[in-house]
Scaffold this motif. Structure first.
Motif, PDB file in Angstrom:
ATOM      1  N   PRO A  28      25.714 -27.198  25.607  1.00 14.26           N
ATOM      2  CA  PRO A  28      24.864 -27.756  24.543  1.00 14.26           C
ATOM      3  C   PRO A  28      23.692 -26.851  24.176  1.00 14.26           C
ATOM      4  CG  PRO A  28      25.425 -29.445  26.156  1.00 14.26           C
ATOM      5  CD  PRO A  28      25.897 -28.149  26.721  1.00 14.26           C
ATOM      6  N   GLU A  31      25.033 -24.005  22.138  1.00 14.90           N
ATOM      7  CA  GLU A  31      25.345 -24.473  20.782  1.00 14.90           C
ATOM      8  C   GLU A  31      24.094 -24.507  19.914  1.00 14.90           C
ATOM      9  OE1 GLU A  31      27.014 -28.483  18.508  1.00 14.90           O
ATOM     10  OE2 GLU A  31      27.198 -28.293  20.688  1.00 14.90           O
ATOM     11  N   ARG A  32      22.974 -24.977  20.447  1.00 17.02           N
ATOM     12  CA  ARG A  32      21.768 -25.136  19.640  1.00 17.02           C
ATOM     13  C   ARG A  32      21.143 -23.789  19.270  1.00 17.02           C
ATOM     14  NH1 ARG A  32      23.702 -28.613  18.037  1.00 17.02           N
ATOM     15  NH2 ARG A  32      23.609 -30.795  18.656  1.00 17.02           N
ATOM     16  N   GLU A  35      23.432 -21.933  16.899  1.00 23.20           N
ATOM     17  CA  GLU A  35      23.408 -22.624  15.611  1.00 23.20           C
ATOM     18  C   GLU A  35      22.187 -22.188  14.799  1.00 23.20           C
ATOM     19  OE1 GLU A  35      23.862 -27.245  14.163  1.00 23.20           O
ATOM     20  OE2 GLU A  35      22.631 -26.820  15.933  1.00 23.20           O
ATOM     21  N   PHE A 177      35.078 -23.545   9.869  1.00 22.97           N
ATOM     22  CA  PHE A 177      34.942 -24.875  10.448  1.00 22.97           C
ATOM     23  C   PHE A 177      36.189 -25.750  10.305  1.00 22.97           C
ATOM     24  CE2 PHE A 177      30.389 -25.618  11.589  1.00 22.97           C
ATOM     25  CZ  PHE A 177      30.649 -26.423  12.674  1.00 22.97           C
ATOM     26  N   GLN A 258      24.408 -31.747   6.139  1.00 23.01           N
ATOM     27  CA  GLN A 258      24.941 -32.391   7.334  1.00 23.01           C
ATOM     28  C   GLN A 258      24.945 -33.914   7.194  1.00 23.01           C
ATOM     29  OE1 GLN A 258      26.551 -29.743   8.898  1.00 23.01           O
ATOM     30  NE2 GLN A 258      25.902 -30.686  10.817  1.00 23.01           N
ATOM     31  N   TYR A 263      29.611 -28.988   5.248  1.00 24.02           N
ATOM     32  CA  TYR A 263      29.426 -27.881   6.187  1.00 24.02           C
ATOM     33  C   TYR A 263      28.045 -27.274   5.969  1.00 24.02           C
ATOM     34  CZ  TYR A 263      34.434 -28.218   7.094  1.00 24.02           C
ATOM     35  OH  TYR A 263      35.684 -28.670   7.460  1.00 24.02           O
ATOM     36  N   TYR A 376      28.955 -20.000  18.904  1.00 22.30           N
ATOM     37  CA  TYR A 376      28.625 -21.339  18.411  1.00 22.30           C
ATOM     38  C   TYR A 376      29.880 -22.194  18.273  1.00 22.30           C
ATOM     39  CZ  TYR A 376      27.681 -25.179  15.315  1.00 22.30           C
ATOM     40  OH  TYR A 376      27.627 -26.437  14.781  1.00 22.30           O
ATOM     41  N   TYR A 377      30.917 -21.661  17.643  1.00 18.65           N
ATOM     42  CA  TYR A 377      32.124 -22.457  17.423  1.00 18.65           C
ATOM     43  C   TYR A 377      32.747 -22.898  18.736  1.00 18.65           C
ATOM     44  CZ  TYR A 377      32.053 -21.331  12.483  1.00 18.65           C
ATOM     45  OH  TYR A 377      31.691 -21.230  11.171  1.00 18.65           O
ATOM     46  N   TYR A 380      30.538 -25.609  20.220  1.00 20.52           N
ATOM     47  CA  TYR A 380      30.697 -26.841  19.427  1.00 20.52           C
ATOM     48  C   TYR A 380      31.991 -27.562  19.797  1.00 20.52           C
ATOM     49  CZ  TYR A 380      31.560 -29.808  15.353  1.00 20.52           C
ATOM     50  OH  TYR A 380      31.842 -30.866  14.533  1.00 20.52           O
ATOM     51  N   HIS A 384      32.973 -31.338  21.997  1.00 25.45           N
ATOM     52  CA  HIS A 384      33.613 -32.490  21.348  1.00 25.45           C
ATOM     53  C   HIS A 384      34.960 -32.864  21.961  1.00 25.45           C
ATOM     54  CE1 HIS A 384      30.573 -31.667  18.265  1.00 25.45           C
ATOM     55  NE2 HIS A 384      30.857 -32.836  17.739  1.00 25.45           N
TER      56      HIS A 384
END
Length: 426
Positions: A28, A31-32, A35, A177, A258, A263, A376-377, A380, A384
């Motif tokens: 996480p 990711e932040r 991002e 994405f 968002q 996207y 990042y991808y 992410y 999930h």
């Protein structure tokens, strides 16, 4: 390269207590920060591109020819090539597709050596178009700080290689994405019916892209009107030289898109590109770009140092010959072949803006720098859905970034210098 090497050396030292560099554990946080870095870079890229894109002007679309080719042909081939190679090496379909989607985009953060330098706010002579471009439809009276409007409209990148890579990096992060989303559908086991793929095609591949483009463009236009032409002097930020509008635009665009389920990456780039189109010759664009670039460099420094530290603290622990093969094939074969196929299939004349000579097309095809967006991808997707191959994916993606940083970093300056000298003699 220097930052990466420094990070590797620092990683050999005893780490502070509590500092965990395990990507699975700190996904996480990765990711932040990645991002944020990508968002800042995308705003900078949008503000740096001088070449206008007018929706009702066919000649304007034609000048963006290398961008559309790299996105519509090169990127799907790259995703498919990496995914098929990963699948052939034993990866599950979901992990193979995620690997392809994560490694396909040209990175806007680390590709600075092969991108345009920043907004040009003085007169420049573009190559003769010769294909029926009419007069600009958005001309307006110059404001304080502008150059002559005819000169401002002449501003254009003469280096089509740098333009192609810059515009590709601005658009492909958002367009990767849908394929990350497809990998999540497969991993969740919900991609088992024809209807689910129709929904993915209509919503993920088309709907979210349109939302991002429309909202990002509308916000960029509105902010441009306020900053340059507001009736309230206190709102004309261009006259005050307040560059933090770029950061505000970034946050607003990302949040708005968002919330609307589009996207956000694509929305930020569209906002920056549209904001750049307002009073194109004004010095204010350079001020905004400079403040964004400073923030981007700070974030890049942090990420590359941490990446280097991770390399010597287990990040490559799950790397095997398959990961090495994927990374080398991506940098030296898959991306270059995909780029050449996209740029040399019925090529546009190199005498026209958007046209690339053979050696220029080879350079644009080769310099698809992998970087922060790939991290990042992966973070992410891992946040999930569960991927049994997650540690292997982290090691492979990190190794591919290291290879790209070294190979492209070594070759970028001499190759781009050669092309510039060749162009000057033509």
């Amino acid at each position: 390269m220097v930052l990466l090497v420094v990070g590797v050396v620092v990683g050999l030292l005893p780490l502070p207590e509590g500092l965990d560099l395990d990507p699975v554990a700190i996904g996480p946080q990765i990711e932040r920060i990645t991002e944020l870095a990508v968002l800042v870079a995308l705003m900078g890229v949008g503000l740096a591109i001088d070449r206008p894109l007018r929706l009702r002007d066919r000649a304007s679309w034609a000048r963006w020819s290398p961008t559309w080719r790299l996105l519509a042909i090169g990127m799907p081939i790259t995703i498919a090539g990496v995914a098929l190679l990963g699948w052939g090496l034993g990866l599950a379909p979901a992990a193979a597709l995620l690997l392809g989607a994560a490694l396909a985009p040209t990175d806007p953060v680390l590709a600075g050596d092969v991108q345009v330098g920043g907004p040009h706010v003085g007169p420049a002579e573009p190559k003769a178009e010769g294909d029926g471009e009419g007069p600009p439809s958005d001309a307006a009276a110059p404001a304080e700080g502008d150059v002559d409007e005819e000169e401002a409209e002449a501003v254009d990148e003469e280096d089509d290689v740098r333009f192609a890579l810059t515009s590709e990096a601005g658009l492909n992060d958002g367009l990767a994405f849908p394929f990350v989303g497809a990998s999540l559908l497969i991993a969740a086991g919900t991609a088992t019916s024809f209807g689910s793929w129709v929904g993915w095609l209509a919503w993920d591949l088309v709907g979210k892209v349109l939302i991002a483009v429309v909202l990002g463009t509308a916000l960029g236009w509105l902010l441009g009107r306020v900053a340059f032409r507001s009736k309230q002097p206190t709102l004309r930020l261009a006259e005050q030289g307040e560059p933090l509008l770029a950061i505000a635009a970034l946050v607003m665009a990302y949040g708005l898109v968002q919330v609307a389920h589009g996207y956000g990456f694509l929305g930020v780039f569209a906002c920056g590109l549209t904001l750049r189109a307002a009073e194109r010759g004004h010095e204010y664009h350079r001020s905004m770009h400079d403040v964004v670039q400073r923030l981007e460099r700070l974030l890049t420094l942090i990420i590359l140092l941490l990446l280097g530290m991770g390399v010597t603290n287990g990040l490559l622990g799950a790397l095997d010959w398959r990961g090495v093969l994927v990374a080398l094939a991506l940098v030296f074969l898959i991306r270059p072949v995909a780029g050449v196929l996209s740029l040399r299939l019925r090529p546009r004349s190199p005498d026209l803006p958007g046209g690339l000579a053979r050696k220029e097309a080879l350079a644009a095809a080769f310099f698809g720098v992998r970087g922060v967006g790939s991290l990042y991808y992966l973070a992410y997707a891992a946040g999930h859905e569960y991927f049994p191959e997650e540690r292997w994916l982290w090691s492979t993606v990190a190794f591919a970034i290291v290879v790209s940083v070294v190979v492209h970093g070594v070759l970028a300056t001499p190759v781009m210098g050669y092309l510039e000298r060749r162009r000057a003699l033509a």
